[in-house]
Motif scaffolding. Structure first.
Motif, PDB file in Angstrom:
ATOM      1  N   ALA A  80      82.162  92.082 -73.385  1.00 43.52           N
ATOM      2  CA  ALA A  80      81.268  90.922 -73.451  1.00 43.52           C
ATOM      3  C   ALA A  80      81.651  89.893 -74.509  1.00 43.52           C
ATOM      4  N   ILE A 139      76.799  86.346 -81.066  1.00 48.72           N
ATOM      5  CA  ILE A 139      77.673  85.834 -80.007  1.00 48.72           C
ATOM      6  C   ILE A 139      77.042  86.054 -78.640  1.00 48.72           C
ATOM      7  N   PHE A 164      84.066  75.292 -69.996  1.00 47.93           N
ATOM      8  CA  PHE A 164      83.060  76.350 -69.958  1.00 47.93           C
ATOM      9  C   PHE A 164      83.393  77.466 -70.952  1.00 47.93           C
ATOM     10  N   GLY A 204      74.306  83.753 -78.060  1.00 47.37           N
ATOM     11  CA  GLY A 204      74.824  82.425 -77.716  1.00 47.37           C
ATOM     12  C   GLY A 204      75.244  82.330 -76.269  1.00 47.37           C
ATOM     13  N   LYS A 205      75.704  83.443 -75.708  1.00 52.51           N
ATOM     14  CA  LYS A 205      76.180  83.430 -74.324  1.00 52.51           C
ATOM     15  C   LYS A 205      75.055  83.616 -73.319  1.00 52.51           C
ATOM     16  N   SER A 206      73.839  83.884 -73.811  1.00 48.86           N
ATOM     17  CA  SER A 206      72.806  84.336 -72.878  1.00 48.86           C
ATOM     18  C   SER A 206      72.409  83.256 -71.865  1.00 48.86           C
ATOM     19  N   GLY A 207      72.819  82.008 -72.099  1.00 49.61           N
ATOM     20  CA  GLY A 207      72.562  80.985 -71.086  1.00 49.61           C
ATOM     21  C   GLY A 207      73.300  81.294 -69.786  1.00 49.61           C
ATOM     22  N   PHE A 208      74.413  82.001 -69.891  1.00 50.22           N
ATOM     23  CA  PHE A 208      75.209  82.361 -68.707  1.00 50.22           C
ATOM     24  C   PHE A 208      75.063  83.845 -68.395  1.00 50.22           C
ATOM     25  N   LEU A 209      75.212  84.656 -69.434  1.00 46.75           N
ATOM     26  CA  LEU A 209      75.126  86.103 -69.232  1.00 46.75           C
ATOM     27  C   LEU A 209      73.678  86.545 -69.371  1.00 46.75           C
ATOM     28  N   TRP A 216      82.647  76.959 -74.552  1.00 44.24           N
ATOM     29  CA  TRP A 216      81.261  77.276 -74.914  1.00 44.24           C
ATOM     30  C   TRP A 216      81.035  78.788 -74.902  1.00 44.24           C
ATOM     31  N   TYR A 217      81.522  79.427 -73.834  1.00 47.50           N
ATOM     32  CA  TYR A 217      81.294  80.858 -73.631  1.00 47.50           C
ATOM     33  C   TYR A 217      81.892  81.682 -74.768  1.00 47.50           C
ATOM     34  N   GLY A 218      83.067  81.251 -75.245  1.00 46.52           N
ATOM     35  CA  GLY A 218      83.729  81.998 -76.310  1.00 46.52           C
ATOM     36  C   GLY A 218      82.941  82.014 -77.607  1.00 46.52           C
ATOM     37  N   GLN A 219      82.020  81.073 -77.760  1.00 43.59           N
ATOM     38  CA  GLN A 219      81.170  81.003 -78.961  1.00 43.59           C
ATOM     39  C   GLN A 219      81.997  80.895 -80.242  1.00 43.59           C
TER      40      GLN A 219
END
Lengths: 483, 410
Positions: free
Chosen positions: B210, B126, A321, B129-134, A324-327
């Motif tokens: 973030a 960035i 996870f 890119g995270k907006s699927g979770f955040l 992915w989260y770290g981008q």
């Protein structure tokens, strides 16, 4: 006071079959005094053959160089380091059982600790071979030791986790050996006292360091055990933590992740317990020790397996996870393409790891499965395979595609000598284990006696009297004299 | 010789807890007028304190339920002498859960993007890119499920324990009881693993910084709040003991609680070191940015002070067996550990919120407001636990393993 030996009847006994002290000695020491069985000989000879094949494989590697293996510039670590980490991991259960479970006062450890500690020592011996021979010029191996020398700037690099490994593993080995051996002393003395042949008496007399069983000896023995347990507990964590640093201090995608230390330790305990199950299921059958390594023991160890397997599962999913989260494009590529993509060259190994380590142990939530010997044996093998693949996945899938696509190495398969080296360590491991089971008591006789009055079947049956008493009355009786 | 099973809340205890709550409310109101009504940066100060305290204290009381479930699964008999104390503490998960829920939802619904930069990801690749979770929707749903799950499963565990008050449990029935309680305990632990050990700290705390990420973060938060949870349990046990209750608890039990505080302080340090050292060693800018203000900037003093009281103090003071058996030392250490980990969570929250946008410099905004709000939460936990203790017998004396705790010897 007898009442201090009480334990709830709700718990299953840890020693079955209505034993008394003498019978415990008889059951466990007898296999040492008898001639080895045909089965023992067959196993021993196979192990020695494997060991010899390993010796020859290593001979080839030492004589002709690392080229005997299929490593290349991109995949510089392959089977060798995978095997190293795998064996070190297996070497965790023994000291966990003997040290941490001693601190947690887990009575069931007494049935399994001796064999598990022996396993630990042999596994660490096997593990040590791989980095040593991976050096190539093995005759230079002493360079890893920091001592005043005339080599000028050729001095160990204290910044390198690989050097920390040298210290961590040698310390762990030393302390585990001391712990195991000091625990053996009273039992070796028992073997000595029962010996009829002169040479046996002399040999075990020498090995037992003149143990007489006096109160003074016991008192020192107990405090030594506690000190060694206190020393070993951080060591159980530190060894695999430092092995994880070998990877996590780097900037390789898939290796640099902060969860590695505790996750490696959990994985090591997981694989160690799987190997303990494999060995003990065989041992209890071959040596007829079902009353001491009971279904209760197997049940409890399977609980440890489902717990640590699930911790490892949380860690796998966490790193996937966060990749992915770290981008970070490189990190995510390593996870998405090199690992999770089933159709990539090594994708299968990632899913094999997930299946064996995370999914399959979940059947141990069910008590019927935990107490089924066939299922347990099958699962223990499956987990051993899965944990081997975990290390393979971490090592190979991270490095076979590096930052420079032109140097990507699409496929790596080991040579016969690489496999031979691995099989050779199995030979070493089982040769040692067979010798151990022939010459040493595989269960700690003195420790079983220690818990017998609390956990033995016939003693537990007598606890009815206490069980039916109201709590107040029991409190009154046990606390009549203030202490 | 009968056991004292009925706890009545002493007047002084009630007064203190109510006064602490009053201090909390006064601080909250004062903080609101000082900071909450100001411009966006002042509001960050206000909400930062609320998120820090509500999340910290919620995780701490919930850790007591973790302890109950873990010892249930491990079939531990030794802790049954004070089992009802642990249970009573977990009742506070309900009010604290509601407060935390209000705070967290207010942040997202109130669009506090200075706290959660990911609320406005536009233009930041960035964060996009995270907006699927955040994203607000997932945050709200998952937060409700998380806290709701703790409340419901925790309540179920307490109900299963309450069944023991109905009368003696014979051995066969005892086996069934033990089995049933392990089923509920394992359900709680699975939910705990999916929330506390992974998603909840990522969403609530890690996403304040973030851009930053660390796989260790949630396990680290767990270690911090679990050791504090043990400290809270120890304090209540010793308090009751001093009030003449819990006659079954003796130095042996306190010794074991001391061991837990010692061991998990070391465990916390292990995770602290692993997270810090690996990031320091690899020296990747995306990761080291997190430690820049903490280790080199304005938070440096606080950071190392927290390290001293969370690691060096427990290591040196709790190492000896004697100090773990001394009520005064154990009480002192428990308070110290709670303060230390309160500061630990403080330094997770505030460095991400206290950078001056013009100068780029950091400052440490720690004052009466934070302490007042924290005292309010302490009062609430005392009040809730005191009431919960008075509602049920103090002992689970029909528990199948109960007699083991009576003769417990460490």
């Amino acid at each position: 006071m007898a009442v201090l030996k009480y334990e709830s009847q709700t718990r299953d006994p840890l020693v079955d079959g209505h034993k008394d002290y003498h019978q415990v000695t008889e059951d466990i020491i007898r296999p040492i005094e008898a001639n080895p069985s045909r089965l023992w000989w067959i196993g021993f000879i196979i192990s020695v053959c494997l060991l010899l094949f390993g010796v020859y494989s290593v001979y080839r590697e030492v004589t002709y160089g690392i080229g005997q293996w299929n490593l290349n510039k991109t995949i510089g670590w392959g089977w060798d380091i995978t095997n190293f980490v795998w064996w070190v991991g297996i070497g965790h259960a023994g000291t966990l059982i003997s040290a941490i479970l001693l601190l947690f006062r887990q009575g069931w450890r007494t049935g399994v600790n001796r064999a598990a500690e022996a396993m630990t020592i042999f596994a660490v011996m096997c593990a040590g071979q791989f980095p040593i021979f991976h050096m190539g010029r093995v005759w230079m191996a002493f360079y890893v030791l920091p001592y005043p020398n005339t080599r000028g700037p050729l001095w160990v690099n204290f910044n390198s986790p690989l050097l920390w490994d040298v210290f961590a593993i040698s310390t762990y080995f030393t302390v585990s050996l001391l712990f195991w051996y000091s625990g053996l002393l009273p039992d070796l003395a028992t073997v000595r006292d029962r010996a009829k042949l002169k040479w046996r008496k002399r040999m075990y007399g020498l090995l037992s360091f003149g143990w007489t069983g006096s109160t003074k000896h016991w008192q020192r023995h107990e405090s030594l055990s506690l000190v060694l347990a206190g020393l070993s507990t951080p060591l159980v964590l530190s060894v695999h933590t430092i092995v994880s640093f070998d990877f996590a201090t780097s900037v390789i995608p898939g290796w640099h992740t902060t969860i590695f230390p505790p996750y490696f330790v959990a994985g090591a305990v997981f694989s160690g317990f799987a190997m303990v199950q494999t060995l003990l299921l065989i041992t209890r059958k071959v040596l007829g020790l079902k009353d001491y390594i009971t279904l209760n023991h197997i049940d409890v160890m399977n609980k440890v397996i489902v717990l640590t397997g699930s911790i490892v599962g949380v860690a796998y999913l966490t790193e996937l996870f966060i990749a992915w989260y770290g981008q970070n494009g490189y990190e995510w590529y390593a996870f998405k393409e090199n690992r999770a993509n089933l159709f990539s060259p090594y994708g299968w190994s990632y899913w094999l790891m997930m299946g064996c380590n995370v999914l399959s142990p979940q059947i141990f939530w069910i008590k019927k499965m935990r107490t089924n010997i066939t299922v347990t044996f099958f699962m223990s093998i499956l987990i051993n395979i899965g944990m081997w693949f975990e290390r393979f996945v971490i090592i190979v899938t991270s490095i076979y595609r590096d930052y420079l696509p032109s140097s990507w190495s699409t496929y790596y398969a080991p040579t016969i000598w690489e496999v031979g080296f691995y099989l050779g360590t199995f030979g070493l491991f089982f040769t040692c284990y067979f010798l151990f089971s022939k010459f040493f008591p595989v269960i700690a006789v003195a420790e079983i006696k220690h818990i017998l009055k609390k956990n033995g079947e016939s003693y537990k049956a007598k606890m009815d009297v206490i069980e039916n008493k109201p709590a107040e009355k029991f409190y009154e009786e046990t606390h009549a004299v203030p202490h | 010789m009968s056991l004292k099973e009925q706890f009545t809340v002493p007047g002084r205890f009630r007064t203190i807890s109510l006064s602490l709550m009053a201090i909390g409310i006064v601080s909250l109101v004062a903080g609101y007028f000082l900071y909450g009504t100001g411009d966006e940066h002042y509001q960050v100060r206000f909400w930062g304190t609320l998120i820090h305290n509500s999340v910290f204290f919620l995780l701490v009381v919930n850790a007591a339920m973790f302890f109950i479930c873990a010892t249930t699964l491990a079939m531990g008999g030794w802790q049954l002498a004070f089992r009802r104390v642990s249970e009573a503490i977990t009742v506070a998960v309900i009010p604290l859960g509601v407060i935390a829920l209000i705070v967290l939802l207010a942040l997202v619904l109130g669009h506090q993007h200075h706290i959660y930069h990911w609320l406005t990801p536009e233009g930041d690749k960035i964060l996009e890119g995270k907006s699927g979770f955040l994203n607000p929707r997932f945050y709200i749903i998952w937060t409700i499920l998380t806290i709701g799950g703790w409340i419901i499963l925790g309540r179920k565990m307490r109900l299963v324990s309450a069944e023991l008050d109905n009368g003696p449990v014979p051995v066969e029935q005892g086996r069934k009881y033990v089995f049933r309680s392990t089923v509920w305990a394992s359900l709680f632990l699975v939910w705990f693993a999916l929330t506390v050990l992974s998603t909840a700290p990522w969403l609530w705390l890690m996403s304040i910084d973030a851009h930053w990420y660390s796989t260790m973060f949630s396990w680290y938060t767990f270690a911090s709040t679990f050791v504090s949870g043990i400290a809270v349990m120890t304090l209540f046990v010793i308090y009751l003991k001093n009030q003449g209750y819990l006659e079954l608890v003796n130095r042996e039990h306190i010794h074991d609680l001391g061991k837990f505080m010692f061991a998990f302080s070391i465990f916390w340090t292990y995770l602290w070191f692993s997270q810090f050292m690996l990031i320091w060693y690899a020296n990747i800018p995306e990761e080291t940015v997190y430690f820049k203000p903490r280790v080199e900037g304005a938070f440096k003093g606080l950071f190392w002070f927290m390290f001293v009281i969370n690691f060096l103090a427990p290591l040196l003071i709790l190492m000896r067996a004697g100090s773990k058996r001394n009520y005064t030392t154990v009480t002192f250490m428990a308070i110290l550990i709670i303060i230390g980990h309160w500061l630990d969570v403080y330094q997770m929250v505030f460095p991400g919120l206290s950078q001056d946008p013009e100068t780029g410099k950091y400052h440490v905004p720690l004052n009466f407001f934070d302490i007042g709000v924290a005292l309010g939460f302490v009062g609430l936990i005392m009040y809730s636990t005191g009431n919960a203790l008075a509602k049920r017998p103090l002992y689970v004396k029909n528990h199948p393993f109960f007699k083991e705790t009576i003769i417990h010897h460490t």
